[in-house]
Every structure is written in structure tokens, then in C-alpha cells.
Design a protein around this motif. Structure first.
Motif, PDB file in Angstrom:
ATOM      1  N   LEU A 172       0.825  -1.212   0.000  1.00 47.82           N
ATOM      2  CA  LEU A 172       0.000   0.000   0.000  1.00 47.82           C
ATOM      3  C   LEU A 172       0.858   1.260   0.000  1.00 47.82           C
ATOM      4  N   ILE A 173       1.927   1.257   0.799  1.00 44.14           N
ATOM      5  CA  ILE A 173       2.821   2.421   0.838  1.00 44.14           C
ATOM      6  C   ILE A 173       3.497   2.611  -0.513  1.00 44.14           C
ATOM      7  N   ARG A 174       3.918   1.511  -1.133  1.00 37.85           N
ATOM      8  CA  ARG A 174       4.532   1.606  -2.468  1.00 37.85           C
ATOM      9  C   ARG A 174       3.570   2.259  -3.458  1.00 37.85           C
ATOM     10  N   ILE A 175       2.304   1.823  -3.395  1.00 43.06           N
ATOM     11  CA  ILE A 175       1.308   2.389  -4.313  1.00 43.06           C
ATOM     12  C   ILE A 175       1.133   3.877  -4.067  1.00 43.06           C
ATOM     13  N   PHE A 176       1.034   4.284  -2.806  1.00 42.71           N
ATOM     14  CA  PHE A 176       0.857   5.703  -2.473  1.00 42.71           C
ATOM     15  C   PHE A 176       2.060   6.534  -2.922  1.00 42.71           C
ATOM     16  N   VAL A 177       3.273   6.004  -2.722  1.00 41.18           N
ATOM     17  CA  VAL A 177       4.476   6.730  -3.129  1.00 41.18           C
ATOM     18  C   VAL A 177       4.509   6.889  -4.651  1.00 41.18           C
ATOM     19  N   ILE A 178       4.202   5.810  -5.378  1.00 38.93           N
ATOM     20  CA  ILE A 178       4.223   5.884  -6.845  1.00 38.93           C
ATOM     21  C   ILE A 178       3.161   6.856  -7.346  1.00 38.93           C
ATOM     22  N   LEU A 179       1.987   6.869  -6.699  1.00 43.64           N
ATOM     23  CA  LEU A 179       0.957   7.840  -7.065  1.00 43.64           C
ATOM     24  C   LEU A 179       1.439   9.273  -6.811  1.00 43.64           C
ATOM     25  N   ALA A 180       2.182   9.467  -5.720  1.00 39.32           N
ATOM     26  CA  ALA A 180       2.743  10.789  -5.427  1.00 39.32           C
ATOM     27  C   ALA A 180       3.760  11.193  -6.490  1.00 39.32           C
TER      28      ALA A 180
END
Length: 260
Positions: A172-180
Motif C-alpha cells: 500500500l505504501i509503495r502504491i501511495f508513493v508511486i501515485l505521489a
């Protein structure tokens, strides 16, 4: 120049000196909380902070150049009291970060972004730079500051919601970082599209370098290589107006007659 205008310019000088001292304190203070501290999975390498140094130098040029007649209208009406407001908000943001109040600091970085955005768009819309000095000491510092504060807001957001741990980032954190990272790259492209007719892409360049700093500091493969990918896309897109301008000049010269 009225007394109110003189007072406004003096206020700009005073808050700039305060801003400079507050920033120096935030660097030498042993407390944590700067943009490169409070490690998260999007924290950039420290070298990106040199952009902040450049912004300070150019803002110093602004508070000097504002006293010259060519800069009067842009300084008084284009920038206005938003320089004072932006400086005070930004100083509060840095102080809150240093004291570990990331959530309140995030609110202040959003307020700073709002104030700097007003100056950025007002200058671009109503006060076109007519000389290299106006570009360098009026437009450039606020373009750089705008790109920097957008990048900083994203970094600050992750300082609020997550930090590093021994197990590494979750999916989930990876997804949020990539979205950022997608958001930052898209914002930089928006800079280029908004200002491409003038070829001024300083804000986009700041974000592109920020993405590169994320790449050099993060070692999780998904984040590491995603940051590099978006940094390359952003920096190449930043060069696009200059490439097109150069190609256009070459095309014009090829179409021109060889003899007068």
C-alpha cells in the motif's frame, strides 16, 4: 513612490532577513524535521536542498532589485504583501518541522503554497518580464519557490502519514508513493504546458530534480526505479520547449533564401 510603498519595501527587506536567519537556524539546529529528515519512503537526498539555497539567493536579489524603477510595479502590485505573508508562513512551517509537529507543519506548507501560487500566477498573467533582471530577480525566484513548495508539500504529507521501518514499505505504501511521483511529474508537465509559449520551465525543473533526489535516496526497487523513470520523463519534458524552439529556428533558417 509613496510612503506606503516605501514601508512595503522595507517590510520585504526585514522579513527576508528574518527568513534567512530562520532557515540558517533550521539547518544548524540539532533538532530534526527538515525536508530531508524524518525519513519516509519518498524522502529525497540532501543535495536537493541546494535548490532552497538558490531560492534564497534570488529572493535576496528581489529585495534589492525592488528599489529600482523597472521592478516597482511588479514588486508593489505583482508580488505585493504576499512576499511578507509567504515568508512568515514558510518560516513557521520550517520551525514546526524542526520541532516535530509534522501535521501542523503540513497545514502551514499548504498555506505557504497558496500564497506563493498567487504571486506566481499574478506575475505570469499581469507582469511580463521585459529584461533579464526582471526574469532573474522577480519571476525566477517565485517560479522556483512555487515548484519547491509543491514538492515539499508532498514530502511533508508522507512525514505525517508514514515513516520507514525495518520490514520495508508495504504494498500500500509503495502504491501511495508511486501515485505521489505521478502527481509530481504531472504537475511539472503542467508547468511546461502552462508556460511553454514563454519557455520558462523553472518550476518543472525543480520538481524534476526533486524526483531525481528521491531516486538517489530510496533503495526499495519499486520506488527507486519509479522515481528515476518519472525524473527522466519530467526532465525530458522540461527540455521540450527549448528543443522545439531550436528546431523552429533551424527550420526558419532552412526556408530562408540563400541570397538576400
Amino acid at each position: 513612490m509613496t510612503r506606503l510603498h516605501i514601508f512595503q519595501k522595507v517590510a520585504n527587506v526585514i522579513v527576508y532577513l528574518f527568513f534567512l536567519s530562520a532557515t540558517v537556524y533550521s539547518v544548524v539546529s540539532p533538532a530534526h524535521g527538515d525536508i530531508g529528515e524524518g525519513q519516509t519512503y519518498i524522502t529525497p537526498s540532501f543535495w536537493i536542498s541546494y535548490v532552497w539555497t538558490l531560492i534564497h539567493i534570488l529572493l535576496g536579489g528581489f529585495v534589492v532589485y525592488q528599489w529600482f524603477e523597472p521592478a516597482h510595479d511588479a514588486a508593489i502590485h505583482g508580488v505585493g504583501w504576499h512576499f511578507v505573508i509567504s515568508v512568515l508562513l514558510s518560516s513557521a512551517w520550517l520551525g514546526l518541522l524542526k520541532s516535530g509537529h509534522e501535521l501542523i507543519a503540513f497545514i502551514f506548507v499548504l498555506l505557504t503554497a497558496s500564497s506563493v501560487s498567487y504571486v506566481f500566477y499574478n506575475l505570469e498573467k499581469n507582469y511580463t518580464a521585459d529584461s533579464i533582471w526582471e526574469k532573474l530577480f522577480v519571476h525566477a525566484p517565485f517560479s522556483l519557490w512555487h515548484g519547491w513548495i509543491v514538492f515539499s508539500a508532498v514530502i511533508n504529507f508522507f512525514q505525517v502519514v508514514s515513516h520507514t521501518n525495518e520490514e520495508g514499505p508495504s504494498v500500500l505504501i509503495r502504491i501511495f508513493v508511486i501515485l505521489a511521483l505521478v502527481f509530481l511529474s504531472s504537475t511539472a508537465i503542467g508547468y511546461v504546458e502552462y508556460k511553454k509559449s514563454k519557455g520558462d520551465v523553472t518550476g518543472a525543473l525543480v520538481i524534476g530534480l526533486g524526483l531525481l533526489a528521491v531516486f538517489t535516496n530510496q533503495h526499495d526497487p519499486w520506488i527507486h526505479w519509479s522515481a528515476l523513470t518519472f525524473a527522466i520523463i519530467t526532465l525530458l519534458y522540461t527540455a521540450r520547449p527549448f528543443v522545439f524552439k531550436l528546431a523552429g529556428r533551424q527550420s526558419d533558417s532552412e526556408q530562408a533564401p540563400l541570397l538576400g
